[in-house]
Design an enzyme around this catalytic site. Sequence first.
Site, short mmCIF file in Angstrom:
data_model
loop_
_atom_site.label_atom_id
_atom_site.label_comp_id
_atom_site.label_asym_id
_atom_site.label_seq_id
_atom_site.Cartn_x
_atom_site.Cartn_y
_atom_site.Cartn_z
N THR A 150 0.47 -1.06 0.03
CA THR A 150 -0.15 0.29 0.07
C THR A 150 1.07 1.32 0.20
O THR A 150 2.10 0.72 0.37
CB THR A 150 -0.58 0.15 1.18
OG1 THR A 150 -1.92 -1.72 1.33
CG2 THR A 150 -1.83 0.72 1.21
N ASP A 180 -8.83 -8.70 0.79
CA ASP A 180 -9.30 -8.50 2.68
C ASP A 180 -11.17 -8.61 2.76
O ASP A 180 -10.92 -8.82 4.45
CB ASP A 180 -9.39 -7.42 2.54
CG ASP A 180 -7.57 -6.42 2.08
OD1 ASP A 180 -7.15 -7.32 2.37
OD2 ASP A 180 -7.95 -4.98 2.39
N SER A 235 -10.92 -2.82 6.05
CA SER A 235 -9.39 -2.11 6.02
C SER A 235 -8.91 -2.07 7.12
O SER A 235 -9.37 -1.93 7.97
CB SER A 235 -9.29 -1.10 5.28
OG SER A 235 -8.24 -1.09 4.83
N SER A 236 -7.55 -1.73 7.26
CA SER A 236 -6.23 -1.01 8.29
C SER A 236 -5.63 -0.31 7.71
O SER A 236 -4.77 0.82 9.00
CB SER A 236 -5.27 -2.14 8.58
OG SER A 236 -5.60 -3.47 9.15
O1 DON Z 1 -6.15 -2.16 2.92
C1 DON Z 1 -6.38 -3.65 4.10
O2 DON Z 1 -6.24 -3.35 5.27
C2 DON Z 1 -4.25 -3.36 2.82
N1 DON Z 1 -5.23 -4.06 1.64
C3 DON Z 1 -3.82 -3.20 2.81
C4 DON Z 1 -2.23 -4.07 1.85
C5 DON Z 1 -1.53 -3.17 2.76
O3 DON Z 1 -0.64 -2.36 3.31
C6 DON Z 1 0.09 -3.59 2.08
N2 DON Z 1 0.84 -3.53 1.98
N3 DON Z 1 2.15 -3.06 2.53
#
Ligand code: DON
Length: 556
Positions: free
Chosen positions: A364, A406, A435-436
């Site tokens: 992300t 997710d 989501s986080s």
């Molecule tokens: O929305 C979420 O919580 C995850 N899809 C985030 C993915 C993520 O942060 C991957 N990164 N390193």
Amino acid sequence: MISLLCVFSFSSVAQGHRAIAAPDTFSSDVGMAVLQKGGNAIDAAIAVQFALAVTLPEAGNIGGGGFMVIHTDRGNDFIDYRETAPAAASRDMYLDKDGNVERLKSLFGIYASGTPGTVAGMWEAHKKYGTLPWAELVQPAIDLAENGFIVPEKLGKKISSYIERMSKRDVDINFVDYFGHAKSGELFKQPELAETLKRIRDNGTDGFYKGKTAQIIADFMTQKGGLLTAKDLADYTAKLREPVTTQWRNYTLVSAAPPSSGGVAISQWLNMYDLLAPRTKAADGSLTPMHPHNSTEYVHLLAEIGKRVFADRSEYLGDPDFYKVPVAALTNPEYIAKRASGVKRKSISTTEKIRPGLTESEQTTHFSILDQYGNAVSNTTTINLSFGSGVVVEGAGFLLNNEMDDFSVKAGVPNFFGAVGGVANEIQPFKRMLSSMSPTIVLEDGDVRLVTGAPGGTTIITSVYQSILNTLEFNMSAQDAVDAPRFHHQLLPKDEIRHHKGLQQSVIDELNDMGYKVKERRFGDLHLIHVKEEGVEAASESHGRGKAQVSAVAPK
Ligand code: DON
């Protein structure tokens, strides 16, 4: 005699500066140029988001989604541009005939993607807050895609190692066709992506969700057997929601609302911490934290709190349009106090006994921006894992997300990030997956103090709350705050503490003796802006390819 009354305010400091902390140099420079042209933080955020779709393909995107937290003199706002499950999605779509989870299917290939939300999110942000023309904000990304950019070494390595890893897996992806020639130190152009971005520049949101781009996506899906349809795209809307706004000390935390778990989790974590580790006040009024930073007691206390935060997350958090998320109850001070009272100071609470509390009744990216008008944007965006599903829409040149993972694809079975869930986060058509991502702005007396956020799956929540503690509890500089070792516990795996860039060996030994299993694992990079009495600091974590910059506004 003239007497001058000088009342200090953080907004007066902020307004003398423009600041950005972004995950690569290209996007950081694009954002700063918009701010220097007089654009506001939201204008800059839109330009940065589109630039990242070109220069940070592992996470920057138009094929994914995210959350934007905004602070302006009109108040606080939250733009939810999270992906949605396509109409044809169903609860058990990632289970085989025996009911076992087919993990590769929710992570790689054509079947893993939700309907992208990014372009709609940027469009909503622009409609409500933009001051510069939309086309001017999309153009830098077009230039980077059409004329190319020199591939940074870290990106080149990431691409070649991804291609190598994927070649050993049984997955149907076309990543190598589009990114195989992106080599460190060489010019890399993306002509199809440039054409897609031009349609977005010229037609706004319709340049993606309708017309030629939508048709290319829908045809590609039909050809490959994917779920997304032209109707899914046409029906997608980004949503303006109330951010989760809670108090912590004399600060106001403005953070991500459901379908993110971030705002609730950060508020719970910080407020339980305060109840359990009150500071001592010296005769001169200075305050000292109860436990030294990253000491055994500190790590244990925050891990104990994390057990409770994640038990709640797995039970109560999901898309609020489909599941009633009890945000107020979960952040209520009496509930927080009750939850905190179960924390054990010297030993580890038994994982199986930590139940959701209310029942008793890797990739992300993030950027933080501050403009000269006192506005701020905290934006986290994702296609989920690095390079998302690994599938590029042929003819449109952008990577699709693998955000469907997710969801809780089966009750109690962990997703890629080890998070479990149940009904609240089960798959339903049009629903947003939990989501986080936790873009957060911390205010003091209504003025911006911190703009913070990070990638890293479930560790995002930890990175964000620890960046707040590092700056506001331990008085670190912004750079030290983002570079300090972090640690994370999330209830499951049982008693596992992950740490990043090294807790002290003696602390690790003591935690192991207590019964924790301490493991090293990288977290995502933090991007932080800190408004202080002395001025404004911006920092991106040193190990990444980010660039943070502050420019003072020349006095008139
Ligand atoms: O929305 C979420 O919580 C995850 N899809 C985030 C993915 C993520 O942060 C991957 N990164 N390193």
